[in-house]
Write an enzyme that holds these catalytic residues in place. Sequence first.
Site, PDB file in Angstrom:
ATOM      1  N   SER A  94       0.821   9.881 -10.711  1.00 10.03           N
ATOM      2  CA  SER A  94       0.628   9.282  -9.398  1.00 10.03           C
ATOM      3  C   SER A  94       1.957   9.262  -8.662  1.00 10.03           C
ATOM      4  O   SER A  94       3.017   9.495  -9.255  1.00 10.03           O
ATOM      5  CB  SER A  94       0.045   7.870  -9.517  1.00 10.03           C
ATOM      6  OG  SER A  94       0.834   7.049 -10.372  1.00 10.03           O
ATOM      7  N   HIS A 111       0.317  -0.715  -0.939  1.00 10.92           N
ATOM      8  CA  HIS A 111       0.969  -1.906  -1.451  1.00 10.92           C
ATOM      9  C   HIS A 111       0.606  -3.062  -0.524  1.00 10.92           C
ATOM     10  O   HIS A 111       0.507  -2.889   0.698  1.00 10.92           O
ATOM     11  CB  HIS A 111       2.487  -1.739  -1.450  1.00 10.92           C
ATOM     12  CG  HIS A 111       2.985  -0.798  -2.497  1.00 10.92           C
ATOM     13  ND1 HIS A 111       4.210  -0.937  -3.101  1.00 10.92           N
ATOM     14  CD2 HIS A 111       2.430   0.302  -3.056  1.00 10.92           C
ATOM     15  CE1 HIS A 111       4.399   0.038  -3.974  1.00 10.92           C
ATOM     16  NE2 HIS A 111       3.326   0.802  -3.960  1.00 10.92           N
ATOM     17  N   PHE A 121      20.298   0.815  -5.422  1.00 11.30           N
ATOM     18  CA  PHE A 121      18.909   0.414  -5.654  1.00 11.30           C
ATOM     19  C   PHE A 121      18.800  -0.425  -6.927  1.00 11.30           C
ATOM     20  O   PHE A 121      18.098  -1.443  -6.955  1.00 11.30           O
ATOM     21  CB  PHE A 121      18.013   1.651  -5.803  1.00 11.30           C
ATOM     22  CG  PHE A 121      17.822   2.443  -4.543  1.00 11.30           C
ATOM     23  CD1 PHE A 121      18.022   1.872  -3.296  1.00 11.30           C
ATOM     24  CD2 PHE A 121      17.438   3.776  -4.602  1.00 11.30           C
ATOM     25  CE1 PHE A 121      17.849   2.605  -2.126  1.00 11.30           C
ATOM     26  CE2 PHE A 121      17.267   4.521  -3.443  1.00 11.30           C
ATOM     27  CZ  PHE A 121      17.469   3.935  -2.201  1.00 11.30           C
ATOM     28  N   HIS A 154       4.228   7.352 -12.920  1.00 10.30           N
ATOM     29  CA  HIS A 154       4.181   7.052 -11.489  1.00 10.30           C
ATOM     30  C   HIS A 154       5.543   7.404 -10.908  1.00 10.30           C
ATOM     31  O   HIS A 154       6.547   6.768 -11.238  1.00 10.30           O
ATOM     32  CB  HIS A 154       3.865   5.569 -11.270  1.00 10.30           C
ATOM     33  CG  HIS A 154       3.713   5.184  -9.832  1.00 10.30           C
ATOM     34  ND1 HIS A 154       2.614   5.511  -9.088  1.00 10.30           N
ATOM     35  CD2 HIS A 154       4.538   4.483  -8.996  1.00 10.30           C
ATOM     36  CE1 HIS A 154       2.743   5.037  -7.863  1.00 10.30           C
ATOM     37  NE2 HIS A 154       3.908   4.413  -7.774  1.00 10.30           N
ATOM     38  N   ASP A 169       9.525  -9.900  -1.352  1.00 11.39           N
ATOM     39  CA  ASP A 169      10.762 -10.686  -1.293  1.00 11.39           C
ATOM     40  C   ASP A 169      10.691 -11.710  -0.182  1.00 11.39           C
ATOM     41  O   ASP A 169      10.154 -11.436   0.902  1.00 11.39           O
ATOM     42  CB  ASP A 169      11.968  -9.768  -1.059  1.00 11.39           C
ATOM     43  CG  ASP A 169      12.169  -8.783  -2.202  1.00 11.39           C
ATOM     44  OD1 ASP A 169      11.928  -9.180  -3.366  1.00 11.39           O
ATOM     45  OD2 ASP A 169      12.547  -7.631  -1.938  1.00 11.39           O
ATOM     46  N   GLU A 209       4.467   7.584  -5.242  1.00  6.20           N
ATOM     47  CA  GLU A 209       4.719   6.520  -4.269  1.00  6.20           C
ATOM     48  C   GLU A 209       5.477   7.073  -3.072  1.00  6.20           C
ATOM     49  O   GLU A 209       6.422   7.842  -3.217  1.00  6.20           O
ATOM     50  CB  GLU A 209       5.531   5.381  -4.906  1.00  6.20           C
ATOM     51  CG  GLU A 209       5.849   4.263  -3.919  1.00  6.20           C
ATOM     52  CD  GLU A 209       6.604   3.118  -4.551  1.00  6.20           C
ATOM     53  OE1 GLU A 209       6.020   2.466  -5.449  1.00  6.20           O
ATOM     54  OE2 GLU A 209       7.769   2.874  -4.174  1.00  6.20           O
ATOM     55  N   TYR A 264       7.757  -5.254 -15.560  1.00  3.59           N
ATOM     56  CA  TYR A 264       9.220  -5.144 -15.651  1.00  3.59           C
ATOM     57  C   TYR A 264       9.653  -4.985 -17.110  1.00  3.59           C
ATOM     58  O   TYR A 264       9.866  -5.974 -17.807  1.00  3.59           O
ATOM     59  CB  TYR A 264       9.887  -6.376 -15.027  1.00  3.59           C
ATOM     60  CG  TYR A 264       9.584  -6.524 -13.561  1.00  3.59           C
ATOM     61  CD1 TYR A 264      10.444  -6.003 -12.599  1.00  3.59           C
ATOM     62  CD2 TYR A 264       8.422  -7.157 -13.126  1.00  3.59           C
ATOM     63  CE1 TYR A 264      10.165  -6.119 -11.247  1.00  3.59           C
ATOM     64  CE2 TYR A 264       8.129  -7.276 -11.780  1.00  3.59           C
ATOM     65  CZ  TYR A 264       9.005  -6.753 -10.844  1.00  3.59           C
ATOM     66  OH  TYR A 264       8.724  -6.857  -9.495  1.00  3.59           O
TER      67      TYR A 264
END
Length: 283
Positions: A12, A74, A213, A263, A106, A14, A142
């Site tokens: 997949s 998202h 990042f 992904h 966030d 993003e 995570y």
Amino acid sequence: MQSQQKHRQQLSLEFFPPRTDKGMENLKTVAQELGAIDPFYMSVTYGAGGTTQEKTMETVRYIQTQTDFNSAPHLTCIGATHESILSLLNEYEAMGVKRIVALRGDLPSGMMDPGEFKYASDLVAFIKEQKGNTFKIEVAAYPETHPQARNCDIGIKWFKHKVDQGADAAITQYFYNFDSYRYFIDNCEKNGIDLPIIPGIMPITNYENLIRFSQGCGAEVPRWLRCRLESFEDDQAGLIEFGKDVVTELSQKLLDAGAPGIHFYSMNKTEPTLEIAKALTLK
């Protein structure tokens, strides 16, 4: 890894919503080119408001109605209301969207009140309450522990609670250490968490951006990898080639171990994602 080996392996992608018309035209080209890997879905990151949110909707609409691929918007809930989230869900349902990536998001600088949703688990529960099984719900995972969790046990506890609200699958934060994923899956299995957990992988194309990042999201770049990347200095082509080899090897190792797919965080670029994906062997 037994909990992951029973799922069919899928690739997949993003994308992020472009800010300009030129960026949108580029994304359309990239989406068509990356379609060669037959992605299970193409996810689109979310802008919390204003024109950014409109660009998210535009990008999702393009993928869902103008291509042969499935979109997965998202959806972040910080600062949102039940009414605003339901409105978006209704729009996506009318568009034919079948999958949502449900995230907390966030807290904007200066905002003290997160609104009617405090956690991603609240959003997952709300989607299930309002829409039942209309959408498959992806959540974040995570492997190197949530950056706000005091320790791994607390991170797993939060993750399990989110899953228990009705998540169907999870996508991980990107990582470059195979063992971080393997131990995370082991910990999930020990805690009764059983759903596909797809490794999120970000191709390496720029050292400075990667470090920035990673510092911002709490992802670890192993010291050995940092040192090798630093050694390329002005050799951008060499860095990209080395990064491609690292990511390809990691991705294949994950698939061989039974991960339910990969992904790719494409950064709205065809390469090196396309070359990496074509080099992989899925079971």
